[in-house]
Design a protein around this motif. Sequence first.
Motif, PDB file in Angstrom:
ATOM      1  N   PRO A   1       0.931  -1.231  -0.030  1.00  0.00           N
ATOM      2  CA  PRO A   1      -0.060   0.116  -0.094  1.00  0.00           C
ATOM      3  C   PRO A   1       0.859   1.330   0.017  1.00  0.00           C
ATOM      4  N   PHE A   2       0.442   2.352  -0.620  1.00  0.00           N
ATOM      5  CA  PHE A   2       1.026   3.360  -0.593  1.00  0.00           C
ATOM      6  C   PHE A   2       1.406   4.204   0.661  1.00  0.00           C
ATOM      7  N   ILE A   3       0.633   3.888   1.729  1.00  0.00           N
ATOM      8  CA  ILE A   3       0.961   4.564   3.161  1.00  0.00           C
ATOM      9  C   ILE A   3       2.087   3.913   3.722  1.00  0.00           C
ATOM     10  N   LEU A   4       2.362   2.349   3.458  1.00  0.00           N
ATOM     11  CA  LEU A   4       3.308   1.738   3.899  1.00  0.00           C
ATOM     12  C   LEU A   4       4.734   1.679   3.135  1.00  0.00           C
ATOM     13  N   MET A   5       4.624   2.420   2.092  1.00  0.00           N
ATOM     14  CA  MET A   5       5.994   2.597   1.300  1.00  0.00           C
ATOM     15  C   MET A   5       7.099   3.135   2.032  1.00  0.00           C
ATOM     16  N   PRO A   6       7.036   4.245   2.780  1.00  0.00           N
ATOM     17  CA  PRO A   6       8.251   4.825   3.355  1.00  0.00           C
ATOM     18  C   PRO A   6       8.764   3.676   4.578  1.00  0.00           C
ATOM     19  N   PHE A   7       7.924   3.021   5.022  1.00  0.00           N
ATOM     20  CA  PHE A   7       8.097   2.223   6.077  1.00  0.00           C
ATOM     21  C   PHE A   7       8.912   0.917   5.522  1.00  0.00           C
ATOM     22  N   MET A   8       8.528   0.471   4.220  1.00  0.00           N
ATOM     23  CA  MET A   8       9.175  -0.705   3.656  1.00  0.00           C
ATOM     24  C   MET A   8      10.343  -0.336   3.195  1.00  0.00           C
ATOM     25  N   VAL A   9      10.704   0.937   2.800  1.00  0.00           N
ATOM     26  CA  VAL A   9      12.170   1.328   2.196  1.00  0.00           C
ATOM     27  C   VAL A   9      12.839   1.370   3.526  1.00  0.00           C
ATOM     28  N   LEU A  10      12.368   1.918   4.607  1.00  0.00           N
ATOM     29  CA  LEU A  10      13.292   1.982   5.653  1.00  0.00           C
ATOM     30  C   LEU A  10      13.690   0.526   6.303  1.00  0.00           C
ATOM     31  N   ILE A  11      12.700  -0.339   6.155  1.00  0.00           N
ATOM     32  CA  ILE A  11      12.829  -1.687   6.796  1.00  0.00           C
ATOM     33  C   ILE A  11      13.966  -2.365   5.930  1.00  0.00           C
ATOM     34  N   GLU A  12      13.665  -2.145   4.668  1.00  0.00           N
ATOM     35  CA  GLU A  12      14.474  -2.908   3.461  1.00  0.00           C
ATOM     36  C   GLU A  12      15.868  -2.392   3.596  1.00  0.00           C
ATOM     37  N   THR A  13      16.220  -0.922   3.909  1.00  0.00           N
ATOM     38  CA  THR A  13      17.366  -0.410   3.683  1.00  0.00           C
ATOM     39  C   THR A  13      18.244  -1.035   4.930  1.00  0.00           C
ATOM     40  N   ILE A  14      17.358  -0.925   6.183  1.00  0.00           N
ATOM     41  CA  ILE A  14      18.105  -1.392   7.327  1.00  0.00           C
ATOM     42  C   ILE A  14      18.553  -2.778   7.346  1.00  0.00           C
ATOM     43  N   SER A  15      17.547  -3.813   6.580  1.00  0.00           N
ATOM     44  CA  SER A  15      17.972  -5.046   6.499  1.00  0.00           C
ATOM     45  C   SER A  15      18.863  -5.301   5.388  1.00  0.00           C
ATOM     46  N   ASN A  16      19.295  -4.369   4.574  1.00  0.00           N
ATOM     47  CA  ASN A  16      20.230  -4.569   3.464  1.00  0.00           C
ATOM     48  C   ASN A  16      21.536  -4.061   4.284  1.00  0.00           C
ATOM     49  N   ILE A  17      21.536  -3.293   5.124  1.00  0.00           N
ATOM     50  CA  ILE A  17      22.938  -2.793   5.626  1.00  0.00           C
ATOM     51  C   ILE A  17      23.573  -3.702   6.805  1.00  0.00           C
ATOM     52  N   ILE A  18      22.693  -4.304   7.251  1.00  0.00           N
ATOM     53  CA  ILE A  18      23.038  -5.127   8.711  1.00  0.00           C
ATOM     54  C   ILE A  18      23.618  -6.656   7.709  1.00  0.00           C
ATOM     55  N   ARG A  19      23.322  -6.947   6.599  1.00  0.00           N
ATOM     56  CA  ARG A  19      23.617  -8.299   6.078  1.00  0.00           C
ATOM     57  C   ARG A  19      24.988  -8.609   6.064  1.00  0.00           C
ATOM     58  N   PRO A  20      26.220  -7.737   5.954  1.00  0.00           N
ATOM     59  CA  PRO A  20      27.461  -8.267   6.355  1.00  0.00           C
ATOM     60  C   PRO A  20      27.819  -8.591   7.393  1.00  0.00           C
TER      61      PRO A  20
END
Length: 225
Positions: A136-155
């Motif tokens: 949903p359009f409302i959840l897009m900023p939160f999904m971007v934030l969650i995906e960014t954090i999960s991507n950064i902590i991968r290494p």
Amino acid sequence: MMNNLFSIFDPSTNIFNIPFNWISTFIGIMFIPYSFWFIPNRHFLLWNFISNKLHIEFKTLLGPNNSIGSTLIFISLFFFIFFNNFLGLFPYIFTSSSHLTISLSLSLTLWLSFMMFGWINNTQHMFIHMIPQGTPFILMPFMVLIETISNIIRPGTLAVRLTANMIAGHLLITLLSNTGINMPNYMLIFLILIQILLLILESAVSIIQAYVISILSTLYSSETN
């Protein structure tokens, strides 16, 4: 007690306090078979069998858009981690994979390479990957934030996973071996059996962790294509 317990992870030696133990990282080179034999031996055939199986597995995970020879990176990563994990089970051989210096260097280098390749060559795909389809359009900023954090902590998760598993197994074996001094003779038989079972378990963990790290690195690479 704690100093003696963690001394097995100390990379420095008593010779002028120089970290000679890191040389054990390159012991695995001796196990690479020589490809110039006229008649391939069993070691060479086993090496080729394992490499071909890993190549098929990694090629499937990378998908049809993978570059030629890209699986060799992950096959080399598997063998490097496997030899360091497995050889660390032998006495007087330093386990370099139990240190974040090695595991974080590997995972961070691979992750930065994947990110640079993805954002430079497939920028639109990387942006699309941050928002799952149907969000949903409302959840897009939160999904971007969650995906960014999960991507950064991968290494970090890759490095901590490998280091924690290696340290936990070595510490458990060391603790049990230290308790054998105060045990009666009839209990030593059970302690030896438990130690043998732990060594078998650690041998399996050394293979599994090398495979898991290689598979996860392959999956992270496939997301950038």
